[in-house]
Design an enzyme around this catalytic site. Structure first.
Site, PDB file in Angstrom:
ATOM      1  N   LYS A 130      17.475   3.273  36.807  1.00 19.27           N
ATOM      2  CA  LYS A 130      16.327   2.827  37.627  1.00 19.27           C
ATOM      3  C   LYS A 130      15.304   3.952  37.753  1.00 19.27           C
ATOM      4  CE  LYS A 130      18.958  -0.104  40.825  1.00 19.27           C
ATOM      5  NZ  LYS A 130      19.389  -0.257  42.208  1.00 19.27           N
TER       6      LYS A 130
ATOM      7  N   LYS B  70      19.283  -7.097  49.601  1.00 13.48           N
ATOM      8  CA  LYS B  70      19.862  -6.314  50.695  1.00 13.48           C
ATOM      9  C   LYS B  70      18.897  -5.193  51.104  1.00 13.48           C
ATOM     10  CE  LYS B  70      23.677  -3.467  52.092  1.00 13.48           C
ATOM     11  NZ  LYS B  70      24.886  -2.727  51.794  1.00 13.48           N
TER      12      LYS B  70
ATOM     13  N   GLY C  41      26.415  -5.418  48.603  1.00 15.85           N
ATOM     14  CA  GLY C  41      25.669  -6.439  47.855  1.00 15.85           C
ATOM     15  C   GLY C  41      26.580  -7.421  47.143  1.00 15.85           C
ATOM     16  N   ARG C  42      27.612  -6.907  46.460  1.00 13.32           N
ATOM     17  CA  ARG C  42      28.475  -7.803  45.678  1.00 13.32           C
ATOM     18  C   ARG C  42      29.522  -8.522  46.541  1.00 13.32           C
ATOM     19  NH1 ARG C  42      28.696  -2.709  44.321  1.00 13.32           N
ATOM     20  NH2 ARG C  42      30.550  -1.431  44.669  1.00 13.32           N
TER      21      ARG C  42
ATOM     22  N   GLU D  41      12.829  -5.938  40.388  1.00 16.06           N
ATOM     23  CA  GLU D  41      12.841  -7.258  39.756  1.00 16.06           C
ATOM     24  C   GLU D  41      12.582  -8.358  40.774  1.00 16.06           C
ATOM     25  OE1 GLU D  41      15.052  -4.836  39.388  1.00 16.06           O
ATOM     26  OE2 GLU D  41      16.082  -4.920  37.454  1.00 16.06           O
TER      27      GLU D  41
ATOM     28  N   GLU E  30      31.454  -3.067  38.815  1.00 13.95           N
ATOM     29  CA  GLU E  30      30.599  -2.232  39.664  1.00 13.95           C
ATOM     30  C   GLU E  30      31.438  -1.579  40.764  1.00 13.95           C
ATOM     31  OE1 GLU E  30      27.137  -3.725  42.160  1.00 13.95           O
ATOM     32  OE2 GLU E  30      26.042  -2.858  40.491  1.00 13.95           O
TER      33      GLU E  30
ATOM     34  N   HIS F 228      37.768 -21.786  20.460  1.00 16.01           N
ATOM     35  CA  HIS F 228      37.214 -21.994  19.126  1.00 16.01           C
ATOM     36  C   HIS F 228      36.298 -20.856  18.718  1.00 16.01           C
ATOM     37  CE1 HIS F 228      38.890 -26.056  19.150  1.00 16.01           C
ATOM     38  NE2 HIS F 228      38.585 -26.028  20.440  1.00 16.01           N
TER      39      HIS F 228
HETATM   40  O1  G6P Z   1      20.193  -6.874  47.052  1.00 14.95           O
HETATM   41  P1  G6P Z   1      19.425  -5.779  46.430  1.00 14.95           P
HETATM   42  O2  G6P Z   1      19.211  -4.631  47.368  1.00 14.95           O
HETATM   43  O3  G6P Z   1      18.120  -6.288  45.868  1.00 14.95           O
HETATM   44  O4  G6P Z   1      20.259  -5.213  45.236  1.00 14.95           O
HETATM   45  C1  G6P Z   1      20.581  -5.990  44.129  1.00 14.95           C
HETATM   46  C2  G6P Z   1      21.592  -5.301  43.249  1.00 14.95           C
HETATM   47  O5  G6P Z   1      20.985  -4.179  42.669  1.00 14.95           O
HETATM   48  C3  G6P Z   1      21.615  -2.938  42.559  1.00 14.95           C
HETATM   49  O6  G6P Z   1      21.149  -2.308  41.406  1.00 14.95           O
HETATM   50  C4  G6P Z   1      23.116  -2.878  42.657  1.00 14.95           C
HETATM   51  O7  G6P Z   1      23.699  -2.426  41.481  1.00 14.95           O
HETATM   52  C5  G6P Z   1      23.760  -4.164  43.048  1.00 14.95           C
HETATM   53  O8  G6P Z   1      24.961  -3.867  43.709  1.00 14.95           O
HETATM   54  C6  G6P Z   1      22.888  -4.997  43.953  1.00 14.95           C
HETATM   55  O9  G6P Z   1      23.569  -6.178  44.289  1.00 14.95           O
END
Ligand code: G6P
Length: 498
Positions: free
Chosen positions: A471, A185, A244-245, A191, A330, A361
């Site tokens: 971060k 986003k 994002g989620r 990463e 989140e 189990h």
């Molecule tokens: O889609 P991006 O901007 O790469 O973000 C990826 C993810 O990283 C963040 O740390 C948030 O905690 C998430 O809500 C998000 O979906």
């Protein structure tokens, strides 16, 4: 939300599940909702007439009806970031301009997919989707749930910065027949950008000409993607007001749309849209997301349950608990109200879970006899996802229903080790089949349930500042090395020779 709402609800005399069933023969019907080919059975929760009335009153005090309309009308529901949450517009339920924007951007995505199908990027067999968090969990769940038999391309999703994940994903991929979808986003996530750069190196290392030209960006920050080196023609943008989620409905769903085909992607959206309509228009007492949230709040606030468990009795939905962990934790793991006051009660419980029957189990011992009461949710399909002996599926269904019954009824024994106290709550979601439309409805159900929880808790489910500090410290360690941190952290940095 004044604290005494929970006190009012806690003051209602507790009745056990056996009593509830004995005293109300219409209970199953009353607490069952049928919507979008999903049967939601909440009758094994402790919700009864008195609690339902109390939650109805609490929902009125929390202005749930208004909050629900605000979500769909594109009003500001994310006050800390000053914006709306427009994921429902992606499936046609929102303010007109946002719905139009979503349609136009989806049409752009469709155009690119059709061009790829027609050979515009050469002979493509593999789609390597790189993203993390909300930019990975939805596509991962959907490809795993729906792409086992019918995927048009080999789709792999990589999220972890540990390149062992990337190495594993590309092991059987032909770099000359791969396109890379970089999903972010913000287009700033360490990463994702690191994995994307390594994927380009992997293609170049194999002699792919114009490796950069095989990258597609899925983002709400097209400028950042251009800056990073993606050509504008290969950028699939989406609305900044989609969290994002909540983003699998827009271009973050590219691997789903290209892998499963456009018709399946539209079915997914329509499944979610039907759940939107149910949530938006149904009375609370027969509204699946609302009833589920009332039960959640009863256990988290009144019974002080610190976790809730979700077990998919279907291999195809094995990633659902992972997906829900981000959605619920989140969104609603916060310590302040939407206006910044300290939260005077619990926020969201920990969501965890697994797949049935495996989990029986391994962890079910604690569910049946542990000292913690854990509300359990079972998700199971009437239809199997395989052609093997139907006995497999019958056994799966039988076990799922048996666990709910055992948790509820228990079995008394004078021998403590063999005593099952019972009265342990569960809900069961019985779906007709695991199809794009059912999965779309299921995910939308969880989104709305999460929102209702947030509204009654008085918190903002659409920000996530809690992820920022770690971060920032990681960036500082990368830049400065072992200096200026606490002694433990410095010793670890030094020992690892960073
Ligand atoms: O889609 P991006 O901007 O790469 O973000 C990826 C993810 O990283 C963040 O740390 C948030 O905690 C998430 O809500 C998000 O979906």
């Amino acid at each position: 939300m004044p604290q005494n709402i929970w006190n009012d609800i806690a003051a209602i005399p507790a009745r056990n599940l056996a009593q509830n069933f004995a005293e109300d023969t219409g209970r199953v019907e009353k607490l069952t909702v049928r919507q979008s080919n999903i049967l939601f059975d909440f009758s094994k929760t402790h919700l009864d007439d008195a609690l339902m009335a109390a939650f109805e009153a609490a929902s009125a005090k929390a202005n749930l009806s208004e909050a629900r309309e605000k979500l769909f009308s594109g009003s500001i529901v994310n006050p800390t970031e000053g914006r709306a949450a427009e994921h429902t517009a992606e499936r046609g339920n929102g303010a007109a301009p946002q719905v139009e924007m979503a349609k136009a951007l989806q049409a752009r995505m469709r155009g690119l997919i059709e061009a790829i199908d027609a050979g515009a990027m050469g002979d493509v067999k593999h789609v390597l989707h790189i993203g993390i968090g909300g930019s990975a969990l939805g596509p991962k769940l959907l490809i795993d749930a729906l792409g086992r038999e019918d995927s048009r391309y080999d789709v792999k999703i990589v999220s972890n910065v540990d390149a062992a994940a990337l190495a594993e994903a590309v092991k059987y991929m032909d770099p000359h027949k791969t396109i890379v979808a970089v999903a972010s986003k913000t287009f700033t996530t360490t990463e994702t950008l690191m994995n994307a750069a390594s994927a380009i190196e992997w293609m170049k290392g194999a002699g792919v000409e114009d490796a950069e030209g095989r990258v597609i960006a899925l983002t709400a920050s097209p400028d950042k993607a251009i800056e990073w080196g993606v050509d504008e023609s290969r950028i699939l943008p989406f609305n900044e007001a989609v969290g994002g989620r909540y983003s699998l409905w827009c271009s973050i769903g590219f691997p789903v749309a290209i892998g499963l085909g456009w018709a399946a992607y539209e079915e997914l959206l329509e499944g979610a849209a039907a759940m939107d309509r149910h949530f938006r228009t149904s009375e609370f007492a027969v509204n699946a997301p609302v009833l589920a949230a009332w039960a959640d709040l009863y256990y988290a606030q009144v019974k002080q349950c610190q976790t809730r468990a979700v077990f998919a009795y279907d291999e195809r939905l094995r990633l659902l608990p992972d997906y829900l962990q981000q959605l619920e934790m989140e969104s609603n793991g916060k310590s302040v109200t939407a206006s910044g006051e300290p939260l005077p009660y619990n926020s969201a419980p920990v969501t965890w879970g697994g797949v049935g029957t495996d989990a029986q189990h391994a962890v079910f011992q604690l569910l049946h006899q542990g000292t913690h009461i854990i509300p359990v949710e079972f998700i199971v399909s009437k239809t199997p996802g395989h052609d093997f002996d139907p006995a497999h599926h019958e056994t799966l269904l039988i076990n799922c229903f048996a666990q709910g019954a055992a948790l509820m009824t228990g079995r008394k024994s004078d021998d403590g080790a063999r005593n099952y106290a019972g009265d342990r709550p569960s809900s069961t979601l019985l779906v007709d089949d695991v199809t794009p439309s059912v999965v779309g409805a299921l995910i939308a159900f969880y989104e709305h349930r999460t929102y209702v929880n947030a509204v009654l808790l008085g918190i903002n489910p659409f920000d996530q500042y809690g992820v920022e500090l770690g971060k920032e410290i990681a960036k500082a360690i990368a830049q400065v090395g072992p200096s200026g941190f606490d002694p433990s952290t410095m010793a670890l940095i030094a020992e690892a020779e960073l």
